[in-house]
Structures are given as C-alpha cells and as structure tokens.
Write a protein that holds these residues in place. Structure first.
Motif, mmCIF file in Angstrom:
data_model
loop_
_atom_site.group_PDB
_atom_site.id
_atom_site.type_symbol
_atom_site.label_atom_id
_atom_site.label_comp_id
_atom_site.label_asym_id
_atom_site.label_seq_id
_atom_site.Cartn_x
_atom_site.Cartn_y
_atom_site.Cartn_z
ATOM 1 N N VAL A 34 -23.733 12.098 84.307
ATOM 2 C CA VAL A 34 -22.648 11.357 84.975
ATOM 3 C C VAL A 34 -23.152 10.895 86.194
ATOM 4 C CG1 VAL A 34 -20.391 11.196 86.297
ATOM 5 C CG2 VAL A 34 -20.535 12.596 84.010
ATOM 6 N N MET A 35 -23.890 11.370 87.170
ATOM 7 C CA MET A 35 -24.636 10.744 88.596
ATOM 8 C C MET A 35 -25.503 9.982 88.133
ATOM 9 S SD MET A 35 -23.008 12.038 90.939
ATOM 10 C CE MET A 35 -24.211 11.354 92.240
ATOM 11 N N LYS A 36 -26.276 9.879 86.975
ATOM 12 C CA LYS A 36 -27.196 8.960 86.724
ATOM 13 C C LYS A 36 -26.551 7.749 86.444
ATOM 14 C CE LYS A 36 -31.358 7.928 83.684
ATOM 15 N NZ LYS A 36 -31.330 6.708 84.291
ATOM 16 N N GLU A 37 -25.671 7.597 85.645
ATOM 17 C CA GLU A 37 -25.104 6.442 85.327
ATOM 18 C C GLU A 37 -24.278 5.827 86.544
ATOM 19 O OE1 GLU A 37 -21.226 5.176 82.553
ATOM 20 O OE2 GLU A 37 -22.668 6.696 81.593
ATOM 21 N N ILE A 38 -23.621 6.609 87.590
ATOM 22 C CA ILE A 38 -22.915 6.063 88.794
ATOM 23 C C ILE A 38 -24.007 5.546 89.681
ATOM 24 C CG2 ILE A 38 -22.019 6.749 90.877
ATOM 25 C CD1 ILE A 38 -20.248 8.992 89.234
ATOM 26 N N ILE A 90 -16.815 7.551 81.853
ATOM 27 C CA ILE A 90 -18.126 7.695 82.280
ATOM 28 C C ILE A 90 -18.865 8.666 81.556
ATOM 29 C CG2 ILE A 90 -17.339 9.372 84.107
ATOM 30 C CD1 ILE A 90 -19.600 6.704 85.018
ATOM 31 N N ALA A 91 -20.089 8.116 81.267
ATOM 32 C CA ALA A 91 -21.143 9.109 80.617
ATOM 33 C C ALA A 91 -20.674 9.732 79.306
ATOM 34 C CB ALA A 91 -21.867 9.891 81.533
ATOM 35 N N GLY A 92 -19.744 9.042 78.606
ATOM 36 C CA GLY A 92 -18.854 9.638 77.540
ATOM 37 C C GLY A 92 -18.229 10.764 77.570
ATOM 38 N N THR A 93 -17.686 11.126 78.998
ATOM 39 C CA THR A 93 -17.016 12.494 79.258
ATOM 40 C C THR A 93 -15.474 12.215 78.969
ATOM 41 O OG1 THR A 93 -16.762 11.704 81.315
ATOM 42 C CG2 THR A 93 -18.482 12.940 81.128
ATOM 43 N N GLY A 94 -15.012 11.118 78.652
ATOM 44 C CA GLY A 94 -13.581 10.976 78.491
ATOM 45 C C GLY A 94 -12.905 10.763 79.787
ATOM 46 N N VAL A 95 -13.487 10.698 80.997
ATOM 47 C CA VAL A 95 -13.069 10.769 82.226
ATOM 48 C C VAL A 95 -13.434 9.582 82.963
ATOM 49 C CG1 VAL A 95 -13.160 12.087 84.453
ATOM 50 C CG2 VAL A 95 -13.144 13.250 82.480
ATOM 51 N N ASP A 96 -12.304 8.817 83.729
ATOM 52 C CA ASP A 96 -12.518 7.634 84.392
ATOM 53 C C ASP A 96 -13.099 7.785 85.687
ATOM 54 O OD1 ASP A 96 -11.688 6.411 82.091
ATOM 55 O OD2 ASP A 96 -9.429 6.308 82.908
ATOM 56 N N LEU A 97 -13.696 6.652 86.314
ATOM 57 C CA LEU A 97 -14.165 6.957 87.691
ATOM 58 C C LEU A 97 -13.496 6.084 88.451
ATOM 59 C CD1 LEU A 97 -16.941 7.970 89.626
ATOM 60 C CD2 LEU A 97 -17.990 5.740 89.143
ATOM 61 N N VAL A 98 -12.969 6.457 89.734
ATOM 62 C CA VAL A 98 -12.002 5.473 90.392
ATOM 63 C C VAL A 98 -12.374 5.448 91.788
ATOM 64 C CG1 VAL A 98 -9.912 5.951 88.771
ATOM 65 C CG2 VAL A 98 -10.475 7.483 90.868
ATOM 66 N N CYS A 99 -11.963 4.290 92.575
ATOM 67 C CA CYS A 99 -12.461 4.135 94.050
ATOM 68 C C CYS A 99 -11.337 4.986 94.761
ATOM 69 C CB CYS A 99 -12.022 2.628 94.434
ATOM 70 S SG CYS A 99 -13.088 1.458 93.945
ATOM 71 N N THR A 125 -20.640 7.726 96.090
ATOM 72 C CA THR A 125 -20.395 6.348 96.268
ATOM 73 C C THR A 125 -21.195 5.403 95.238
ATOM 74 O OG1 THR A 125 -22.402 6.400 97.856
ATOM 75 C CG2 THR A 125 -20.378 6.699 98.773
ATOM 76 N N VAL A 126 -20.728 4.316 95.230
ATOM 77 C CA VAL A 126 -21.081 3.035 94.546
ATOM 78 C C VAL A 126 -21.581 1.917 95.420
ATOM 79 C CG1 VAL A 126 -20.474 1.623 92.299
ATOM 80 C CG2 VAL A 126 -20.078 4.043 92.248
ATOM 81 N N ARG A 127 -22.363 1.187 94.935
ATOM 82 C CA ARG A 127 -22.756 0.118 95.757
ATOM 83 C C ARG A 127 -21.774 -1.037 95.527
ATOM 84 N NH1 ARG A 127 -28.065 1.786 93.863
ATOM 85 N NH2 ARG A 127 -27.515 0.671 91.875
ATOM 86 N N VAL A 128 -21.714 -1.981 96.728
ATOM 87 C CA VAL A 128 -20.622 -2.999 96.497
ATOM 88 C C VAL A 128 -21.396 -4.232 97.090
ATOM 89 C CG1 VAL A 128 -18.595 -3.849 97.261
ATOM 90 C CG2 VAL A 128 -18.605 -1.374 96.965
ATOM 91 N N LYS A 129 -21.217 -5.108 96.018
ATOM 92 C CA LYS A 129 -21.716 -6.736 96.683
ATOM 93 C C LYS A 129 -20.760 -7.376 97.112
ATOM 94 C CE LYS A 129 -23.874 -7.540 91.896
ATOM 95 N NZ LYS A 129 -24.090 -8.169 90.908
ATOM 96 N N ALA A 130 -21.306 -8.054 98.442
ATOM 97 C CA ALA A 130 -20.312 -8.889 99.228
ATOM 98 C C ALA A 130 -19.298 -8.247 99.829
ATOM 99 C CB ALA A 130 -20.072 -10.100 98.492
ATOM 100 N N GLY A 131 -19.247 -6.929 99.925
ATOM 101 C CA GLY A 131 -17.967 -6.353 100.710
ATOM 102 C C GLY A 131 -18.204 -6.057 102.272
ATOM 103 N N ASP A 132 -17.168 -5.733 102.840
ATOM 104 C CA ASP A 132 -17.218 -5.256 104.369
ATOM 105 C C ASP A 132 -18.153 -4.214 104.593
ATOM 106 O OD1 ASP A 132 -15.258 -3.833 103.356
ATOM 107 O OD2 ASP A 132 -13.920 -4.191 105.111
ATOM 108 N N LEU A 133 -18.101 -3.225 103.470
ATOM 109 C CA LEU A 133 -19.204 -2.168 103.576
ATOM 110 C C LEU A 133 -19.872 -2.099 102.294
ATOM 111 C CD1 LEU A 133 -16.550 0.615 104.556
ATOM 112 C CD2 LEU A 133 -18.307 -0.308 105.925
ATOM 113 N N PRO A 134 -21.140 -1.572 102.500
ATOM 114 C CA PRO A 134 -22.194 -1.760 101.460
ATOM 115 C C PRO A 134 -21.861 -0.719 100.318
ATOM 116 C CG PRO A 134 -23.142 -0.568 103.197
ATOM 117 C CD PRO A 134 -22.055 -0.916 103.443
ATOM 118 N N PHE A 135 -21.005 0.336 100.361
ATOM 119 C CA PHE A 135 -20.780 1.309 99.187
ATOM 120 C C PHE A 135 -19.328 1.664 99.356
ATOM 121 C CE2 PHE A 135 -25.342 2.291 100.495
ATOM 122 C CZ PHE A 135 -25.825 2.540 99.432
#
Length: 122
Positions: free
Chosen positions: A82-86, A105-114, A55-65
């Motif tokens: 990767v987890m440290k960057e996330i 993400i973290a120079g892996t060539g892979v994207d992080l998506v919702c 999970t990732v923190r969300v500002k001003a969302g209806d849920l915090p993550f």
C-alpha cells in the motif's frame, strides 16, 4: 501449547493480554479487562490490521502534500505494498476532507481518503 503476549490498544488502559494457542488456533485468551480487549486479541492474533496514515504529493496546491489515511484498516502484511502505491501518487488540487484519492488501494478493497483541505494556487 504456546503463549503470545499482546498489549491491547483498544483504549488508554493498555491491558497486557495473554493468548494461549497451538499454532494459529487460539485455545484461551486471558488478562483482558473488557470485551474490547478480547476482540482485539482475537483479531490481532488471527488477522492483524492497521489504519495507514501518510501524505500524498499535491500539484499546484497551497501546500505541497496532503495528509491521507485508509478509510478502513488494511491487513498488516499489505502495508508495504500500500505504501509503495501511495508513494507513487500525485494529485491535482484542490482537494477536500473526505475526498477519495484512490479506491481499492493496492487491491485491498480499502479506499484512500484526504484528511485536510488543500486549495489550488494560481
């Protein structure tokens, strides 16, 4: 010759696989029940990869993550980087399923998506 035992996660059957090898060179793979198991054993032995979900923190969302995942598997050795960057991320709402949170993400060539929609709250 060395022997490494693996359990295939390619399907629910969970075949016990045997990899006979000399160092990092595969000599023989046995006990697989299908082609998926054979490919899994090759990949898991030579370059293990995993999809990361968290999970990732969300500002001003209806849920915090918001739940997120890597779009493709990343090398197992890079998981902690990767987890440290996330863990340092915080995003603005709203977000939608499939939105890219971080490319490469973290120079892996892979994207992080919702993986969930989060609405903005006033």
């Amino acid at each position: 010759m060395e022997v490494t035992k693996l359990v295939c996660i390619g399907c629910p059957k969970g075949c016990g696989l045997t990899v006979e090898h000399s160092g990092k060179t595969i000599e023989k793979i046995s006990d697989y029940g299908c082609k998926i198991g054979l490919e899994y054993a090759k990949n898991e032995f030579t370059e293990p990869k995993r999809i990361i979900t968290t999970t990732v923190r969300v500002k001003a969302g209806d849920l915090p993550f918001v739940p997120v995942k890597t779009k493709d598997p990343v090398n197992k050795e890079k998981i902690f980087v990767v987890m440290k960057e996330i863990s340092e991320l915080e995003i603005e709402s709203p977000v939608h399923v499939g939105d890219m949170i971080r490319s490469n993400i973290a120079g892996t060539g892979v994207d992080l998506v919702c993986t969930r929609n989060i609405k903005k709250v006033s």
